[in-house]
Motif scaffolding. Structure first.
Motif, PDB file in Angstrom:
ATOM      1  N   TYR A 136      -1.782  19.407  -6.581  1.00 50.35           N
ATOM      2  CA  TYR A 136      -3.224  19.283  -6.823  1.00 50.35           C
ATOM      3  C   TYR A 136      -3.644  17.825  -6.988  1.00 50.35           C
ATOM      4  CZ  TYR A 136      -3.783  24.305  -7.223  1.00 50.35           C
ATOM      5  OH  TYR A 136      -3.831  25.648  -6.942  1.00 50.35           O
ATOM      6  N   MET A 137      -2.810  16.995  -7.607  1.00 53.16           N
ATOM      7  CA  MET A 137      -3.176  15.605  -7.811  1.00 53.16           C
ATOM      8  C   MET A 137      -3.288  14.845  -6.493  1.00 53.16           C
ATOM      9  SD  MET A 137      -1.257  12.578  -9.991  1.00 53.16           S
ATOM     10  CE  MET A 137      -0.314  11.998  -8.561  1.00 53.16           C
ATOM     11  N   GLY A 169      -3.947  13.568   1.038  1.00 52.65           N
ATOM     12  CA  GLY A 169      -3.154  14.289   2.032  1.00 52.65           C
ATOM     13  C   GLY A 169      -1.792  14.726   1.546  1.00 52.65           C
ATOM     14  N   GLY A 170      -1.615  14.856   0.249  1.00 51.16           N
ATOM     15  CA  GLY A 170      -0.342  15.328  -0.303  1.00 51.16           C
ATOM     16  C   GLY A 170       0.625  14.216  -0.645  1.00 51.16           C
ATOM     17  N   THR A 211      -0.906   4.026  -3.250  1.00 49.57           N
ATOM     18  CA  THR A 211      -1.131   3.004  -4.276  1.00 49.57           C
ATOM     19  C   THR A 211      -2.576   2.490  -4.287  1.00 49.57           C
ATOM     20  OG1 THR A 211      -0.340   1.334  -2.705  1.00 49.57           O
ATOM     21  CG2 THR A 211       1.262   2.194  -4.272  1.00 49.57           C
ATOM     22  N   ASP A 212      -3.287   2.688  -3.209  1.00 49.09           N
ATOM     23  CA  ASP A 212      -4.660   2.180  -3.131  1.00 49.09           C
ATOM     24  C   ASP A 212      -5.690   3.175  -3.652  1.00 49.09           C
ATOM     25  OD1 ASP A 212      -3.800  -0.200  -1.939  1.00 49.09           O
ATOM     26  OD2 ASP A 212      -3.802   0.729   0.057  1.00 49.09           O
ATOM     27  N   PHE A 213      -5.224   4.355  -4.049  1.00 49.34           N
ATOM     28  CA  PHE A 213      -6.150   5.394  -4.507  1.00 49.34           C
ATOM     29  C   PHE A 213      -6.037   5.527  -6.026  1.00 49.34           C
ATOM     30  CE2 PHE A 213      -7.454   9.721  -5.475  1.00 49.34           C
ATOM     31  CZ  PHE A 213      -8.640   9.840  -4.753  1.00 49.34           C
ATOM     32  N   LEU A 261      12.601   7.357  -2.689  1.00 49.13           N
ATOM     33  CA  LEU A 261      11.350   6.787  -2.174  1.00 49.13           C
ATOM     34  C   LEU A 261      11.052   7.281  -0.765  1.00 49.13           C
ATOM     35  CD1 LEU A 261      11.609   3.086  -3.465  1.00 49.13           C
ATOM     36  CD2 LEU A 261      10.341   5.005  -4.455  1.00 49.13           C
ATOM     37  N   SER A 262      12.096   7.443   0.040  1.00 50.46           N
ATOM     38  CA  SER A 262      11.906   7.967   1.397  1.00 50.46           C
ATOM     39  C   SER A 262      11.433   9.417   1.353  1.00 50.46           C
ATOM     40  CB  SER A 262      13.211   7.864   2.186  1.00 50.46           C
ATOM     41  OG  SER A 262      13.627   6.512   2.293  1.00 50.46           O
ATOM     42  N   GLU A 263      11.958  10.183   0.392  1.00 51.84           N
ATOM     43  CA  GLU A 263      11.538  11.581   0.258  1.00 51.84           C
ATOM     44  C   GLU A 263      10.063  11.673  -0.137  1.00 51.84           C
ATOM     45  OE1 GLU A 263      14.318  12.968  -2.570  1.00 51.84           O
ATOM     46  OE2 GLU A 263      15.900  13.376  -1.104  1.00 51.84           O
ATOM     47  N   LEU A 264       9.628  10.766  -1.027  1.00 55.16           N
ATOM     48  CA  LEU A 264       8.217  10.767  -1.405  1.00 55.16           C
ATOM     49  C   LEU A 264       7.325  10.523  -0.193  1.00 55.16           C
ATOM     50  CD1 LEU A 264       8.179   8.747  -4.771  1.00 55.16           C
ATOM     51  CD2 LEU A 264       8.012  11.220  -4.480  1.00 55.16           C
ATOM     52  N   GLU A 265       7.820   9.705   0.737  1.00 55.25           N
ATOM     53  CA  GLU A 265       7.027   9.356   1.925  1.00 55.25           C
ATOM     54  C   GLU A 265       7.103  10.413   3.016  1.00 55.25           C
ATOM     55  OE1 GLU A 265       8.668   5.480   2.903  1.00 55.25           O
ATOM     56  OE2 GLU A 265       6.857   4.519   2.143  1.00 55.25           O
ATOM     57  N   THR A 266       8.104  11.264   2.984  1.00 58.10           N
ATOM     58  CA  THR A 266       8.282  12.265   4.051  1.00 58.10           C
ATOM     59  C   THR A 266       8.070  13.699   3.563  1.00 58.10           C
ATOM     60  OG1 THR A 266      10.680  12.239   3.639  1.00 58.10           O
ATOM     61  CG2 THR A 266       9.848  10.811   5.381  1.00 58.10           C
ATOM     62  N   LEU A 267       8.711  14.047   2.440  1.00 59.93           N
ATOM     63  CA  LEU A 267       8.612  15.428   1.936  1.00 59.93           C
ATOM     64  C   LEU A 267       7.384  15.646   1.063  1.00 59.93           C
ATOM     65  CD1 LEU A 267      12.329  16.139   0.899  1.00 59.93           C
ATOM     66  CD2 LEU A 267      11.174  16.768   3.029  1.00 59.93           C
ATOM     67  N   THR A 268       6.698  14.582   0.678  1.00 58.30           N
ATOM     68  CA  THR A 268       5.624  14.572  -0.319  1.00 58.30           C
ATOM     69  C   THR A 268       6.249  14.728  -1.715  1.00 58.30           C
ATOM     70  OG1 THR A 268       5.129  16.945  -0.511  1.00 58.30           O
ATOM     71  CG2 THR A 268       4.071  15.719   1.300  1.00 58.30           C
TER      72      THR A 268
END
Length: 562
Positions: A378-379, A384-385, A389-391, A455-462
Motif C-alpha cells: 500500500y505504501m 508503481g510498487g 528516493t525522490d518521492f 538492493l537488487s531484489e528491491l529494484e526487481t521483486l519490489t
C-alpha cells in the motif's frame, strides 16, 4: 600429583568394551547436587570470550551506516552493485575464516584461534579506515571477514565447553547478546557522525579497540579442558576445571575429568587412525554425525535467509528510502529491538528451552513479514510498487512499515538471533570443531546470498515481493524446526549427541529429560537432598544407555578397521 579415588562401575573380565556407564550422567549429576555455579572467574572468561561476539556484531553492522557516508571519498559515488560488493566482502572473508579456523580449532586450540581472529579484525579495520580506493576497502572487508568468521565459530564453541549444564544456555547467550550490542553501538556511533567529515573512517577505525582489548585479555584465558586433554595435558585440564567449578569437591572434579576423557578418546582415535578424507567420509556416512550437522547447519541457513541481516546491512539505505532524515538513527530500530528481545530470549532459554523458543516465538517473525508485505504494497502504490528516493511517502504508511519491521525483529531476537549460535552443544566432541565449521560456513554462504541480492531484489521483486521471499524461507525454517531440531535444555553437551542415534531425536530428547527429571526426584525423596553415591547413581541410570551410542559406535568401527 595427588590422586583422588573416583567411583567406578564394576565390570566382568569378559567385557572388553570401554566403560561408558558414566557418559550420560556427567555435568547434570553435579547440577543436581547444586555445586555448579556461575562464579566470578567463569563470568570473566565468558565476557572476555564474548568480545568476539561484539566484534562480530559491530563489524557486520557498521557497513550499513557507513556506506551512505562515504560519498565521493573513494573518487565517486558508490552504485548499488558496488555497495553490495563492499558489504559482501566481509561475508566472503567470513566463509574462509569459519571454514579454516573452525577446522583448525582442535589442532591449534580454541584460545589461539580466537587470537588469530583478533589479528584479522585489527588489520582489516586499519585497512578499511585508511582506504582511498574501492579495491582497498574491499580487500580490507575480506580480511576483516576472516576474523568475523573465525570469531563466529570459535567463541561459542569455547564457551560451550567451559559452561556448566545448568547455566550453559545463558552463558552461550552472553556471546550471542554481544552481537546485537555491537550492532547497536555501530548504529549509535553512525548516527552521531552523520555530519562529520570522513566520519565513516572513524566508524571502521573504532573496530580496532575491542580487538586489541581481547588480545590483551587472552593472557588470562585458559585453553578449553577438552583441548588440553586432546594434548595429553591432563593436569592442566584438571586445574582449569577446579577454577571453573570452584565450589565442587575434588571427587566431582575427577568425575567430570573422567567423562571428558572418554569423549576425547573418540577424537584422538579419529585423528590418529584416519586420513582427512577418511574422516570427512566417516562424518557424512555416519547418521549419528550427519544428523546434528544438518540440524545446526539448517538453523544457520534459515536464520540468515529470513532477511534480518538485509535490514542490518542496508539500514541506512533502506531508512533513507523510507524518508527518514537521519537514516543511521533509523538503523537503531532493528539493532535495538533485536538486542532487547535477545536479552529476553536469553533469560528464558534455560527454562523454555531452545526448541521451545523457536516453536512459540517463530510465528512472530511470520506475522511481521506478512505485515511488511501488506504495508509495503500500500505504501508503494503511488510509485508503481517500488521505492523511489525522490518521492515523499505518507508518514502513516512509513510508520506502519516500521511497525512490521519491529514485530519481525522481536521474533528474530527471541529466536535465530542467539539460538543459531548454540550449535556446538549439539555436536559430539569428535565432530565439534568440524561440524561447527560446516554450520558457520553455511551461515556465511547464506549471508552472502542476502548481502549481494537485497538492493537488487528491491529494484526487481519490489519490497513486497522481497519480503514475500523471506516469508517463504521463514515458513520453511519453522517446518524444519518442528521435525529436525530436538530440545537440548537440561542435557549436558556430551549427552545431547546421543539423541541423534535414532532419527533427529525430537522425541528422544523429551524421553531423556523426563527420565532424568524422574531420577532427580527419586534421589531427592530417598536421600532428603543429601549427596547420593556416584556409583549408585550410575547403576540407577543404566537403563538410559543405548546399545550403539554415537561415540561408542564410532570407536567400535575404528577398531574393526584396524
Amino acid at each position: 600429583m595427588s590422586k583422588v579415588n573416583t567411583p567406578r562401575i564394576e565390570r566382568s573380565d569378559s567385557e572388553s568394551a570401554p566403560d561408558f556407564s558414566l557418559n550420560l550422567i556427567d555435568e547434570d549429576l553435579i547440577r543436581a547436587e547444586s555445586d555448579d555455579k556461575l562464579t566470578l572467574y567463569l563470568f570473566f572468561l565468558i565476557l572476555a570470550a564474548a568480545i568476539a561476539g561484539f566484534l562480530f556484531g559491530y563489524d557486520t553492522a557498521v557497513v550499513g551506516v557507513a556506506l551512505p557516508l562515504i560519498g565521493n571519498d573513494l573518487g565517486h559515488e558508490l552504485t548499488y552493485s558496488q555497495q553490495e560488493i563492499v558489504t559482501a566482502g566481509t561475508t566472503i572473508g567470513a566463509i574462509f575464516g569459519s571454514a579454516i579456523l573452525g577446522a583448525m580449532a582442535d589442532k591449534m586450540g580454541r584460545k589461539w584461534c580466537i587470537t588469530i581472529a583478533d589479528a584479522f579484525f585489527t588489520v582489516g579495520a586499519v585497512l578499511i579506515a585508511s582506504s582511498y580506493s574501492l579495491a582497498q576497502i574491499i580487500v580490507g572487508r575480506i580480511i576483516l571477514g576472516v576474523g568475523v568468521g573465525g570469531a563466529a565459530v570459535i567463541a561459542p564453541m569455547y564457551i560451550t565447553e567451559l559452561a556448566p549444564t545448568a547455566v550453559r544456555g545463558r552463558c552461550i547467550g552472553i556471546n550471542a547478546l554481544f552481537i546485537p550490542v555491537g550492532q547497536v553501538v555501530a548504529a549509535g556511533i553512525g548516527a552521531g557522525v552523520q555530519n562529520m567529515q570522513h566520519g565513516w573512517r572513524l566508524l571502521f577505525a573504532l573496530g580496532v579497540v575491542p580487538s586489541i582489548v581481547q588480545l590483551g585479555l587472552m593472557h588470562w584465558l585458559p585453553e578449553s579442558p577438552r583441548v588440553l586433554l586432546l594434548r595429553n595435558r591432563k593436569e592442566d585440564a584438571r586445574q582449569v576445571m577446579r577454577k571453573v567449578y570452584k565450589h565442587a569437591p575434588d571427587a566431582q572434579i575427577e568425575f567430570k575429568l573422567r567423562v571428558a576423557e572418554e569423549y576425547v578418546a573418540a577424537t584422538t582415535k579419529l585423528q590418529r587412525q584416519m586420513t582427512l578424507s577418511q574422516r570427512v567420509q566417516k562424518i557424512f556416512s555416519t547418521k549419528a554425525y550427519r544428523r546434528p550437522i544438518i540440524t545446526v547447519s539448517g538453523l544457520q541457513f534459515f536464520g540468515q535467509l529470513c532477511g534480518f541481516n538485509a535490514l542490518l546491512y542496508y539500514a541506512g539505505t533502506l531508512f533513507g528510502l523510507l524518508g527518514l532524515s537521519n537514516p543511521a538513527l533509523g538503523g537503531l530500530i532493528p539493532s535495538g529491538v533485536n538486542a532487547l528481545f535477545l536479552v529476553i530470549g536469553m533469560s528464558l532459554v534455560d527454562r523454555v528451552g531452545r526448541r521451545g523458543l523457536l516453536v512459540w516465538a517463530g510465528p512472530l517473525m511470520i506475522a511481521g513479514l506478512v505485515w511488511n508485505i501488506v504495508a509495503f504494497y500500500y505504501m508503494c502504490q503511488p510509485t508503481g510498487g517500488f521505492l523511489n528516493t525522490d518521492f515523499s511517502y505518507d508518514k502513516t504508511h512509513v510508520g506502519v512499515v516500521i511497525g512490521g519491521i519491529v514485530l519481525f525483529t522481536m521474533g528474530f531476537g527471541l529466536t535465530y538471533s542467539h539460538l543459531a549460535w548454540y550449535q556446538s552443544e549439539f555436536l559430539a566432541l569428535e565432530i565439534r570443531a568440524s561440524g561447527s565449521a560446516i554450520a558457520t560456513t553455511t551461515c556465511w554462504i547464506a549471508n552472502l546470498v542476502v548481502s549481494v541480492s537485497f538492493l537488487s531484489e528491491l529494484e526487481t521483486l519490489t519490497p513486497s515481493g522481497t519480503y514475500g521471499l523471506y516469508l517463504g524461507f521463514v515458513v520453511a525454517g519453522y517446518i524444519f524446526v518442528l521435525f529436525c531440531y530436538p530440545e537440548s535444555k537440561g542435557l549436558s553437551i556430551d549427552e545431547i549427541a546421543t539423541v541423534f542415534h535414532d532419527g533427529f531425536g525430537v522425541r528422544k530428547s523429551v524421553e531423556m529429560r523426563q527420565a532424568k527429571d524422574a531420577l532427580r526426584k527419586k534421589w531427592s525423596e530417598e536421600n532428603n537432598g543429601n549427596i547420593h553415591d556416584n556409583a549408585q547413581k550410575a547403576r540407577d541410570t543404566a537403563h538410559l544407555e543405548f546399545s550403539s551410542r554415537p561415540t561408542r559406535g564410532f570407536r567400535d568401527d575404528i577398531e574393526e578397521q584396524s
